[in-house]
Design an enzyme around this catalytic site. Structure first.
Site, PDB file in Angstrom:
ATOM      1  N   TYR A  51       0.828  -1.052   0.007  1.00  0.00           N
ATOM      2  CA  TYR A  51       0.074  -0.133  -0.040  1.00  0.00           C
ATOM      3  C   TYR A  51       0.887   1.304   0.009  1.00  0.00           C
ATOM      4  O   TYR A  51       0.697   2.271   0.827  1.00  0.00           O
ATOM      5  CB  TYR A  51      -0.985  -0.050   1.192  1.00  0.00           C
ATOM      6  CG  TYR A  51      -1.581  -1.364   1.416  1.00  0.00           C
ATOM      7  CD1 TYR A  51      -2.939  -1.635   0.678  1.00  0.00           C
ATOM      8  CD2 TYR A  51      -1.190  -2.208   2.521  1.00  0.00           C
ATOM      9  CE1 TYR A  51      -3.320  -2.998   0.668  1.00  0.00           C
ATOM     10  CE2 TYR A  51      -1.936  -3.393   2.503  1.00  0.00           C
ATOM     11  CZ  TYR A  51      -2.857  -3.866   1.591  1.00  0.00           C
ATOM     12  OH  TYR A  51      -3.390  -5.020   1.840  1.00  0.00           O
ATOM     13  N   TYR A  86     -12.216  -7.188   6.014  1.00  0.00           N
ATOM     14  CA  TYR A  86     -10.930  -7.373   4.830  1.00  0.00           C
ATOM     15  C   TYR A  86     -10.937  -8.764   4.704  1.00  0.00           C
ATOM     16  O   TYR A  86     -10.621  -9.840   5.574  1.00  0.00           O
ATOM     17  CB  TYR A  86      -9.383  -6.643   5.551  1.00  0.00           C
ATOM     18  CG  TYR A  86      -8.373  -7.087   4.819  1.00  0.00           C
ATOM     19  CD1 TYR A  86      -8.177  -6.222   3.757  1.00  0.00           C
ATOM     20  CD2 TYR A  86      -7.455  -7.824   5.180  1.00  0.00           C
ATOM     21  CE1 TYR A  86      -7.177  -6.374   2.715  1.00  0.00           C
ATOM     22  CE2 TYR A  86      -6.529  -8.259   3.942  1.00  0.00           C
ATOM     23  CZ  TYR A  86      -6.206  -7.438   3.193  1.00  0.00           C
ATOM     24  OH  TYR A  86      -4.995  -7.591   2.220  1.00  0.00           O
ATOM     25  N   ASP A 140     -13.705 -16.458   7.140  1.00  0.00           N
ATOM     26  CA  ASP A 140     -12.226 -16.109   7.026  1.00  0.00           C
ATOM     27  C   ASP A 140     -11.277 -16.005   8.455  1.00  0.00           C
ATOM     28  O   ASP A 140     -11.592 -14.998   9.198  1.00  0.00           O
ATOM     29  CB  ASP A 140     -11.975 -14.774   6.296  1.00  0.00           C
ATOM     30  CG  ASP A 140     -10.712 -14.381   5.874  1.00  0.00           C
ATOM     31  OD1 ASP A 140      -9.874 -15.102   6.250  1.00  0.00           O
ATOM     32  OD2 ASP A 140     -10.516 -13.585   5.096  1.00  0.00           O
ATOM     33  N   LYS A 152      -1.777 -16.908   7.384  1.00  0.00           N
ATOM     34  CA  LYS A 152      -1.118 -15.981   8.258  1.00  0.00           C
ATOM     35  C   LYS A 152      -0.247 -16.940   9.236  1.00  0.00           C
ATOM     36  O   LYS A 152       0.897 -17.245   9.007  1.00  0.00           O
ATOM     37  CB  LYS A 152      -1.834 -14.732   9.044  1.00  0.00           C
ATOM     38  CG  LYS A 152      -2.238 -13.803   7.861  1.00  0.00           C
ATOM     39  CD  LYS A 152      -2.499 -12.488   8.678  1.00  0.00           C
ATOM     40  CE  LYS A 152      -2.417 -11.296   7.523  1.00  0.00           C
ATOM     41  NZ  LYS A 152      -3.740 -11.002   7.063  1.00  0.00           N
TER      42      LYS A 152
HETATM   43  C1  PLP Z   1      -4.128 -11.050   5.625  1.00  0.00           C
HETATM   44  C2  PLP Z   1      -5.466 -11.544   5.431  1.00  0.00           C
HETATM   45  C3  PLP Z   1      -6.233 -11.861   4.255  1.00  0.00           C
HETATM   46  C4  PLP Z   1      -4.973 -12.044   3.121  1.00  0.00           C
HETATM   47  O1  PLP Z   1      -4.056 -12.972   3.360  1.00  0.00           O
HETATM   48  P1  PLP Z   1      -2.506 -12.654   2.154  1.00  0.00           P
HETATM   49  O2  PLP Z   1      -1.760 -14.018   2.801  1.00  0.00           O
HETATM   50  O3  PLP Z   1      -1.898 -11.327   2.800  1.00  0.00           O
HETATM   51  O4  PLP Z   1      -2.818 -12.689   0.891  1.00  0.00           O
HETATM   52  C5  PLP Z   1      -7.222 -12.253   3.952  1.00  0.00           C
HETATM   53  N1  PLP Z   1      -8.262 -12.301   4.945  1.00  0.00           N
HETATM   54  C6  PLP Z   1      -7.734 -11.929   6.192  1.00  0.00           C
HETATM   55  C7  PLP Z   1      -8.802 -11.904   7.382  1.00  0.00           C
HETATM   56  C8  PLP Z   1      -6.602 -11.327   6.292  1.00  0.00           C
HETATM   57  O5  PLP Z   1      -6.238 -10.905   7.654  1.00  0.00           O
END
Ligand code: PLP
Length: 437
Positions: free
Chosen positions: A29, A157, A258, A287
């Site tokens: 970003y 997000y 997610d 992550k």
């Molecule tokens: C970081 C994140 C993503 C994206 O993961 P990347 O490995 O950065 O592509 C998707 N969803 C959530 C909730 C996240 O925190």
């Protein structure tokens, strides 16, 4: 050529490295060239990053939720080097390998019971793309292609690719830049703030009426359980998650959770959905999955979703990254999970929660602070105005801490292995920053 040596670099070398980086290498970003040059890091050990000039900083960010066990961990190093001697990578089309199978066994066992099938992706963003694709393919194969929209909540997000961006918060996610190309999904208002807040009946009624009104075109409901991460660092009550599970069941809609930020204990439970004692139909992990070592993510789904996709017209799930199920990443992910389960991670996360709660509470009194909130191993100070990222980062560094604020948020999610002393140190830095907001 810039020569990178371990340990300290001369001021001239550091300057050259920073200048080249700022001129040529994109950061997250960020503009190009960079408005503010990045800080060169040359090594990391335990919870500390070592900068090129020898400065040591406690990492208050766990490299964006990932490095839960800290850096240069002997068990994780051994997992990578052990696998490296056997095979770094091999294509996953037509081939499989023990690291992938071992990791899949672990994840299927640890995630909620109905999640039985797994797709290995190469980043969190891709894992969410795959989840969306699963949901859409599932409904196509049921002969219901008109079920192609997703319902989500504002403040979320889910990654930076186009499919994911379309379910990110429209304002934070800058939908206006891409408005002509993003899929048009449905947005409910953000869940009311507060993990312990009493459920807001009006909000629950709004969710219900949105789902009822649109159920015929909804493929799935997608959101982050309990903690909304990069969309605003907001915590919400488990009741809303339970309500969405019920609505999804009632209308035969798939629930996609997610857990890329919330997974692996960060919120105080192993999975965010454990707070609500529910299971999703599709779940994304990433992550912290590899303990911050390598890029790997996963999308799990139920037997029913998998069966639906496979019995459809395509007959296959239409996705397959080149580095799918990378053996090095899979080996270190399994080692990271074993390490997590071998330690008293609940105790560690509880300690982080207790230290951050007591250390940050007084920051509420500062005029520039709008809110202070802590849940599990996550501490957030929300300012009234967007913060000066460079100034806040500098102040944190003066306190020996690495923090990276965004928007109005100054926050920390420390490695689980932080000692109480280190946690107090992080809390002190956040408090000092809050005073300047
Ligand atoms: C970081 C994140 C993503 C994206 O993961 P990347 O490995 O950065 O592509 C998707 N969803 C959530 C909730 C996240 O925190």
């Amino acid at each position: 050529m810039i020569e990178l040596r371990l340990g300290r670099m001369s001021p001239a070398e550091i300057e050259r490295l920073r200048a080249f980086d700022a001129e040529h290498i994109w950061h997250p970003y960020a503009p190009m060239p960079a408005a503010v040059p990045a800080e060169p890091v040359v090594s990391a050990e335990g919870v500390r990053l070592t900068l090129a000039d020898g400065t040591e900083l406690i990492d208050g960010m766990s490299s964006w939720w990932a490095a839960i066990h800290g850096y240069n961990h002997p068990a994780l190093n051994a997992a990578v080097t052990g696998q490296l001697g056997k095979m770094a990578h091999v294509m996953f089309g037509g081939l499989t390998h023990p690291p992938a199978v071992r990791l899949a066994e672990r994840l299927i066992e640890l995630t909620p019971e109905p999640l039985n099938k797994i797709f290995f992706a190469d980043s969190g963003s891709v894992a969410v793309e795959v989840a969306i694709k699963m949901a859409l393919q599932y409904w196509r194969s049921q002969g219901r292609p008109e079920r192609h929209r997703l319902l989500t909540v504002r403040g979320g997000y889910h990654g930076d690719t186009f499919g994911d961006m379309a379910v990110c918060d429209p304002v934070n996610g800058m939908h206006q830049i891409f408005s002509d190309v993003l899929a048009r999904h449905l947005f409910a208002p953000p869940p009311p703030l507060g993990y312990l807040a009493e459920p807001d009946e009006a909000y629950l009624a709004e969710l219900k009426s949105l789902v009822e009104k649109h159920s015929g075109e909804l493929a799935g409901i997608i959101l982050e359980p309990i903690v909304q991460g990069a969309g605003g660092m907001r915590f919400y009550a488990p009741e809303y998650l339970r309500a969405l599970r019920e609505l999804a069941d009632e209308h035969g809609i798939l629930l996609i959770l997610d857990e890329i930020a919330t997974g692996f204990g960060r919120t105080g439970e192993l999975w965010g959905c454990d707070h609500a004692e529910i299971a999703p139909d599709i779940m994304c992990l990433g992550k912290a999955m590899t303990g911050g070592y390598l890029t790997m993510a996963a999308t799990l789904c139920t037997d029913e979703v998998a069966h639906g996709i496979t019995s459809g017209e395509a007959g296959v799930l239409m996705h397959g990254p080149t580095y799918m199920a990378n053996p090095l990443a899979a080996a270190v992910a399994t080692a990271s999970i074993d390490l997590l389960l071998s330690r008293d991670w609940r105790d560690e996360v509880d300690t982080i929660e207790a230290v951050l709660t007591s250390g940050l509470e007084a920051a509420r009194e500062f005029p520039g602070v709008a809110d202070v909130r802590v849940l599990g191993a996550i501490g957030v100070i929300e300012a009234r105005e967007a913060v000066d990222v460079e100034a806040v980062q500098k102040l944190a560094m003066d306190h020996g801490i690495w923090l990276r604020p965004f928007g109005k948020l100054v926050y920390t999610m420390p490695p689980y292995i932080c000692t109480e002393d280190e946690l107090n140190h992080i809390a002190d830095a956040l408090y000092a920053i809050a005073e300047t907001l």
